[in-house]
Design a protein around this motif. Structure first.
Motif, PDB file in Angstrom:
ATOM      1  N   VAL A   1       0.923  -2.941  15.395  1.00  0.00           N
ATOM      2  CA  VAL A   1       0.090  -3.831  14.586  1.00  0.00           C
ATOM      3  C   VAL A   1      -0.228  -5.081  15.384  1.00  0.00           C
ATOM      4  O   VAL A   1       0.630  -5.595  16.103  1.00  0.00           O
ATOM      5  CB  VAL A   1       0.799  -4.241  13.274  1.00  0.00           C
ATOM      6  N   ARG A   2      -1.445  -5.568  15.219  1.00  0.00           N
ATOM      7  CA  ARG A   2      -1.821  -6.848  15.800  1.00  0.00           C
ATOM      8  C   ARG A   2      -2.563  -7.656  14.750  1.00  0.00           C
ATOM      9  O   ARG A   2      -3.594  -7.223  14.254  1.00  0.00           O
ATOM     10  CB  ARG A   2      -2.685  -6.664  17.047  1.00  0.00           C
ATOM     11  N   GLY A   3      -2.037  -8.817  14.414  1.00  0.00           N
ATOM     12  CA  GLY A   3      -2.605  -9.645  13.359  1.00  0.00           C
ATOM     13  C   GLY A   3      -1.509 -10.111  12.433  1.00  0.00           C
ATOM     14  O   GLY A   3      -0.787  -9.295  11.851  1.00  0.00           O
ATOM     15  N   ASP A   4      -1.353 -11.426  12.294  1.00  0.00           N
ATOM     16  CA  ASP A   4      -0.223 -11.968  11.551  1.00  0.00           C
ATOM     17  C   ASP A   4      -0.199 -11.494  10.101  1.00  0.00           C
ATOM     18  O   ASP A   4       0.843 -11.105   9.572  1.00  0.00           O
ATOM     19  CB  ASP A   4      -0.257 -13.499  11.592  1.00  0.00           C
ATOM     20  N   GLY A   5      -1.356 -11.556   9.439  1.00  0.00           N
ATOM     21  CA  GLY A   5      -1.410 -11.114   8.051  1.00  0.00           C
ATOM     22  C   GLY A   5      -1.142  -9.635   7.926  1.00  0.00           C
ATOM     23  O   GLY A   5      -0.441  -9.186   7.003  1.00  0.00           O
ATOM     24  N   LEU A   6      -1.673  -8.851   8.847  1.00  0.00           N
ATOM     25  CA  LEU A   6      -1.472  -7.402   8.809  1.00  0.00           C
ATOM     26  C   LEU A   6      -0.009  -7.036   9.042  1.00  0.00           C
ATOM     27  O   LEU A   6       0.499  -6.082   8.459  1.00  0.00           O
ATOM     28  CB  LEU A   6      -2.375  -6.721   9.834  1.00  0.00           C
ATOM     29  N   GLU A   7       0.683  -7.793   9.894  1.00  0.00           N
ATOM     30  CA  GLU A   7       2.112  -7.537  10.080  1.00  0.00           C
ATOM     31  C   GLU A   7       2.849  -7.690   8.756  1.00  0.00           C
ATOM     32  O   GLU A   7       3.728  -6.886   8.414  1.00  0.00           O
ATOM     33  CB  GLU A   7       2.695  -8.506  11.117  1.00  0.00           C
ATOM     34  N   GLY A   8       2.483  -8.730   7.993  1.00  0.00           N
ATOM     35  CA  GLY A   8       3.109  -8.930   6.691  1.00  0.00           C
ATOM     36  C   GLY A   8       2.821  -7.783   5.736  1.00  0.00           C
ATOM     37  O   GLY A   8       3.697  -7.356   4.975  1.00  0.00           O
ATOM     38  N   VAL A   9       1.590  -7.268   5.775  1.00  0.00           N
ATOM     39  CA  VAL A   9       1.221  -6.144   4.918  1.00  0.00           C
ATOM     40  C   VAL A   9       2.078  -4.925   5.243  1.00  0.00           C
ATOM     41  O   VAL A   9       2.644  -4.273   4.353  1.00  0.00           O
ATOM     42  CB  VAL A   9      -0.274  -5.808   5.063  1.00  0.00           C
ATOM     43  N   PHE A  10       2.188  -4.606   6.531  1.00  0.00           N
ATOM     44  CA  PHE A  10       2.956  -3.420   6.921  1.00  0.00           C
ATOM     45  C   PHE A  10       4.436  -3.576   6.578  1.00  0.00           C
ATOM     46  O   PHE A  10       5.076  -2.627   6.119  1.00  0.00           O
ATOM     47  CB  PHE A  10       2.777  -3.134   8.414  1.00  0.00           C
ATOM     48  N   ARG A  11       4.983  -4.763   6.802  1.00  0.00           N
ATOM     49  CA  ARG A  11       6.397  -4.966   6.463  1.00  0.00           C
ATOM     50  C   ARG A  11       6.623  -4.836   4.958  1.00  0.00           C
ATOM     51  O   ARG A  11       7.621  -4.276   4.505  1.00  0.00           O
ATOM     52  CB  ARG A  11       6.875  -6.329   6.949  1.00  0.00           C
ATOM     53  N   SER A  12       5.681  -5.370   4.160  1.00  0.00           N
ATOM     54  CA  SER A  12       5.835  -5.293   2.707  1.00  0.00           C
ATOM     55  C   SER A  12       5.786  -3.856   2.216  1.00  0.00           C
ATOM     56  O   SER A  12       6.324  -3.543   1.146  1.00  0.00           O
ATOM     57  CB  SER A  12       4.749  -6.121   2.018  1.00  0.00           C
ATOM     58  N   LEU A  13       5.160  -2.974   2.982  1.00  0.00           N
ATOM     59  CA  LEU A  13       5.070  -1.562   2.608  1.00  0.00           C
ATOM     60  C   LEU A  13       6.260  -0.743   3.107  1.00  0.00           C
ATOM     61  O   LEU A  13       6.349   0.446   2.832  1.00  0.00           O
ATOM     62  CB  LEU A  13       3.768  -0.956   3.137  1.00  0.00           C
ATOM     63  N   GLY A  14       7.158  -1.379   3.865  1.00  0.00           N
ATOM     64  CA  GLY A  14       8.372  -0.688   4.269  1.00  0.00           C
ATOM     65  C   GLY A  14       8.529  -0.408   5.742  1.00  0.00           C
ATOM     66  O   GLY A  14       9.496   0.259   6.137  1.00  0.00           O
ATOM     67  N   VAL A  15       7.624  -0.897   6.608  1.00  0.00           N
ATOM     68  CA  VAL A  15       7.778  -0.697   8.051  1.00  0.00           C
ATOM     69  C   VAL A  15       8.964  -1.518   8.542  1.00  0.00           C
ATOM     70  O   VAL A  15       9.063  -2.711   8.256  1.00  0.00           O
ATOM     71  CB  VAL A  15       6.493  -1.104   8.797  1.00  0.00           C
ATOM     72  N   GLU A  16       9.869  -0.888   9.277  1.00  0.00           N
ATOM     73  CA  GLU A  16      11.055  -1.596   9.768  1.00  0.00           C
ATOM     74  C   GLU A  16      10.781  -2.334  11.072  1.00  0.00           C
ATOM     75  O   GLU A  16      11.195  -3.476  11.246  1.00  0.00           O
ATOM     76  CB  GLU A  16      12.227  -0.636   9.964  1.00  0.00           C
ATOM     77  N   VAL A  17      10.111  -1.677  12.020  1.00  0.00           N
ATOM     78  CA  VAL A  17       9.868  -2.277  13.336  1.00  0.00           C
ATOM     79  C   VAL A  17       8.379  -2.297  13.627  1.00  0.00           C
ATOM     80  O   VAL A  17       7.682  -1.283  13.437  1.00  0.00           O
ATOM     81  CB  VAL A  17      10.613  -1.498  14.446  1.00  0.00           C
ATOM     82  N   ILE A  18       7.886  -3.453  14.065  1.00  0.00           N
ATOM     83  CA  ILE A  18       6.489  -3.592  14.473  1.00  0.00           C
ATOM     84  C   ILE A  18       6.435  -3.868  15.965  1.00  0.00           C
ATOM     85  O   ILE A  18       7.134  -4.752  16.468  1.00  0.00           O
ATOM     86  CB  ILE A  18       5.798  -4.719  13.690  1.00  0.00           C
ATOM     87  N   VAL A  19       5.623  -3.100  16.667  1.00  0.00           N
ATOM     88  CA  VAL A  19       5.337  -3.344  18.082  1.00  0.00           C
ATOM     89  C   VAL A  19       3.953  -3.973  18.144  1.00  0.00           C
ATOM     90  O   VAL A  19       2.987  -3.407  17.635  1.00  0.00           O
ATOM     91  CB  VAL A  19       5.376  -2.039  18.897  1.00  0.00           C
ATOM     92  N   SER A  20       3.866  -5.139  18.745  1.00  0.00           N
ATOM     93  CA  SER A  20       2.585  -5.841  18.802  1.00  0.00           C
ATOM     94  C   SER A  20       1.630  -5.131  19.749  1.00  0.00           C
ATOM     95  O   SER A  20       1.978  -4.804  20.876  1.00  0.00           O
ATOM     96  CB  SER A  20       2.789  -7.289  19.258  1.00  0.00           C
ATOM     97  N   GLY A  21       0.415  -4.871  19.257  1.00  0.00           N
ATOM     98  CA  GLY A  21      -0.573  -4.220  20.106  1.00  0.00           C
ATOM     99  C   GLY A  21      -1.746  -3.716  19.302  1.00  0.00           C
ATOM    100  O   GLY A  21      -1.774  -3.805  18.076  1.00  0.00           O
ATOM    101  N   GLY A  22      -2.720  -3.203  20.001  1.00  0.00           N
ATOM    102  CA  GLY A  22      -3.924  -2.688  19.370  1.00  0.00           C
ATOM    103  C   GLY A  22      -5.053  -2.684  20.371  1.00  0.00           C
ATOM    104  O   GLY A  22      -4.846  -2.490  21.578  1.00  0.00           O
ATOM    105  N   GLN A  23      -6.257  -2.933  19.884  1.00  0.00           N
ATOM    106  CA  GLN A  23      -7.425  -2.953  20.756  1.00  0.00           C
ATOM    107  C   GLN A  23      -7.263  -4.018  21.828  1.00  0.00           C
ATOM    108  O   GLN A  23      -6.893  -5.156  21.535  1.00  0.00           O
ATOM    109  CB  GLN A  23      -8.684  -3.220  19.937  1.00  0.00           C
ATOM    110  N   THR A  24      -7.512  -3.675  23.070  1.00  0.00           N
ATOM    111  CA  THR A  24      -7.399  -4.526  24.271  1.00  0.00           C
ATOM    112  C   THR A  24      -5.948  -4.818  24.644  1.00  0.00           C
ATOM    113  O   THR A  24      -5.704  -5.460  25.651  1.00  0.00           O
ATOM    114  CB  THR A  24      -8.159  -5.867  24.151  1.00  0.00           C
TER     115      THR A  24
END
Length: 540
Positions: free
Chosen positions: A331-354
């Motif tokens: 995930v890349r994007g501060d708000g989107l990280e919060g969305v994914f965590r709220s849905l139950g994602v345990e670990v986020i690796v920062s990344g995406g387009q570029t």
């Protein structure tokens, strides 16, 4: 440390001190993170301090001249531009205060070195709207005061720094006596301990010893956040940690600090008439951003949900048995990280387009899961292959749900259940990802022919399921063309994740316009914070 710098700190000595401090903090990163409870247990104090220090060291290495003042000035500029989080911003202000004290000096004698540390500590209090004792502010201030007291009797700079470090350690251990939240949690202040590690690492480096030899685990009295404390604050509403930089002319940092403090908590504002960095906690981050835009250009925006951070800390506790299945998402994007965590994602690796993470980075993320098996969500077509390779190399059973966009990843998470096994989750999450029509709205940076259509640089493209839907003169026109091309069914939900150059106000206007396309559409606006893309769109 050469003979001259036993009684003087020169440019090389300052760079050694900063570099050594960063090395010591890096090897103790997770131990510092584990202490953090103020103002919310978000676990990133050490990370923010380390990232800030790394930009400080990089800037100091590029100093324009050989004098101590040149290196300190470069370090101060790096501190302002690279500060991260509350702890990083306060640390950056300490460095800026130190640099101000040695302005014009080729090197600093013992009295000047002590004064520089004292001025650094004093500067941190000026940056914070409501200074709280028992935090890293207290630790920095007492360190500088101790060095002022010891300056006349110290034999050399090493002895002076040792005197400061001794009081620094003592001040850290006393922080729970000054701050109720630390007593309740059973720990010392994380920022104060991080500063102590930094100072000890710098001192070891100046002695010619290895700063990476420091281990916090051997220090008595640091404590560990109690589970009772985490349970007690479970229902509190923390809001959003909001950070950004304002650039402009004739900026007023003190005036901005007062205005922001009236709208938010934990306000830290630093800078000068041309550049100001803001850190604050608020339930309405857009209001702070609008204030910043009213006086200058706002950049380096970072908005993080502290509520989801708190939940992540509790979820990350490994005292209990591992989960049957956990999810890693790119995930890349501060708000989107919060969305994914709220849905139950345990670990986020920062990344995406570029910014595609490597197989090794994904593998490290898998290793950090407290789970018996894993599901990977690449959320970008260029990351699917790396995710599959990481899954093959995984130490635990792992599956890839081949999501090619963040909206697909969110839809996949709606199909996740921790009570299902790996195969069941993989199937339901894949089905969820395929159920959504996803789109993107982004400005073309050069002329190109896309899907047989000529697109000019500066035009705004809308892409539906990865294919060009339209190229329009404005973000809103491109977004409306995207929705029309998707031909949504009656009663469909359109979710706009705004980022790039789109503001909250732009997104609200766009939502109204979409409602006019088809009367029975439901439109939801969510802060995404993703770079480059003005809107990521989900239609379901």
């Amino acid at each position: 440390m050469n003979e001259r710098t036993t009684t003087h700190l020169d440019a090389g000595g300052l760079l050694t001190l900063l570099s050594g401090g960063a090395q010591a903090l890096e090897v103790n990163l997770e131990a510092v993170n584990a202490l953090n409870v103020f103002p919310v247990p978000d676990g990133d104090t050490g990370t923010n301090m380390l990232l800030t220090l790394k930009t400080v060291v990089e800037a100091a290495q590029q100093a324009d001249g050989p004098a101590l003042a040149d290196t300190a000035s470069a370090a101060a500029h790096g501190a302002l531009m690279g500060a991260r989080g509350n702890s990083g911003v306060i640390l950056s202000q300490f460095i800026r205060g130190l640099a101000s004290a040695v302005e014009g000096l080729p090197h600093a004698d013992l009295a000047q070195l002590a004064d520089a540390f004292a001025q650094g500590g004093a500067a941190t209090y000026r940056a914070v709207s409501n200074p709280v004792e028992g935090t890293m502010l207290t630790v920095m201030r007492r360190t500088g005061e101790a060095m002022l007291d010891a300056a006349s009797d110290a034999e050399d700079a090493l002895a002076l720094l040792e005197a400061g470090l001794a009081v620094c350690r003592e001040a850290v251990l006393q922080t729970p006596e000054q701050l109720q939240v630390l007593r309740d949690a059973g720990v010392v202040d994380a920022g104060g301990q991080g500063f102590s590690v930094f100072l000890e690492g710098g001192l070891l480096a100046l002695r010619g010893e290895d700063p990476a030899s420091i281990r916090m685990e051997s220090v008595e009295g640091l404590g560990r956040i109690s589970d009772d404390f985490l349970m007690a604050v479970e229902e509190e509403v923390w809001g959003f940690c909001t950070q950004f930089i304002i650039t402009g002319e004739a900026l007023d940092p003190e005036g901005l600090r007062g205005a922001i403090d009236a709208m938010a908590n934990s306000t830290v504002v630093i800078g000068d008439t041309r550049t100001v960095r803001v850190h604050a906690h608020t339930l309405e981050p857009d209001a702070l951003l609008d204030l910043g835009r009213s006086v200058g250009v706002v950049d380096q925006i970072k908005v993080e949900s502290m509520d989801t951070q708190h939940q992540a800390v509790r979820a990350a506790r490994t005292d209990g048995p591992p989960a049957a299945v956990s999810v890693l998402a790119v995930v890349r994007g501060d708000g989107l990280e919060g969305v994914f965590r709220s849905l139950g994602v345990e670990v986020i690796v920062s990344g995406g387009q570029t910014m595609n993470p490597s197989t090794e980075e994904l593998l490290e993320g898998i290793r950090s899961l407290h789970a018996e098996s894993a599901v990977l969500l690449p959320n970008n077509k260029n990351i699917v292959a790396s995710a599959r390779q990481a899954a093959e190399m995984s130490p635990i059973p792992a599956r890839v749900v081949p999501t090619t966009s963040l909206p697909q990843g969110i839809a996949a998470m709606l199909g996740f259940s921790p009570v299902r096994d790996l195969d069941e989750n993989t199937g339901s999450m894949t089905e969820g990802a395929e159920s959504v029509a996803d789109g993107e709205v982004v400005t073309a940076v050069r002329d190109a022919v896309i899907d047989g259509t000529q697109v000019r640089a500066g035009e705004v493209m809308s892409l539906l399921r990865g294919k060009l839907a339209a190229s329009e003169p404005s973000m809103q026109d491109a977004l409306l063309a995207l929705v029309r091309a998707a031909e949504p069914e009656e009663g469909s939900l359109v979710t706009l994740y705004y980022g790039g150059d789109a503001s909250h106000g732009d997104a609200l206007l766009a939502a109204d316009a979409i409602s006019g396309v088809q009367a029975d559409l439901e439109v939801e606006v969510v802060y995404g914070g993703q770079p480059h893309y003005h809107y990521l769109v989900s239609i379901e």
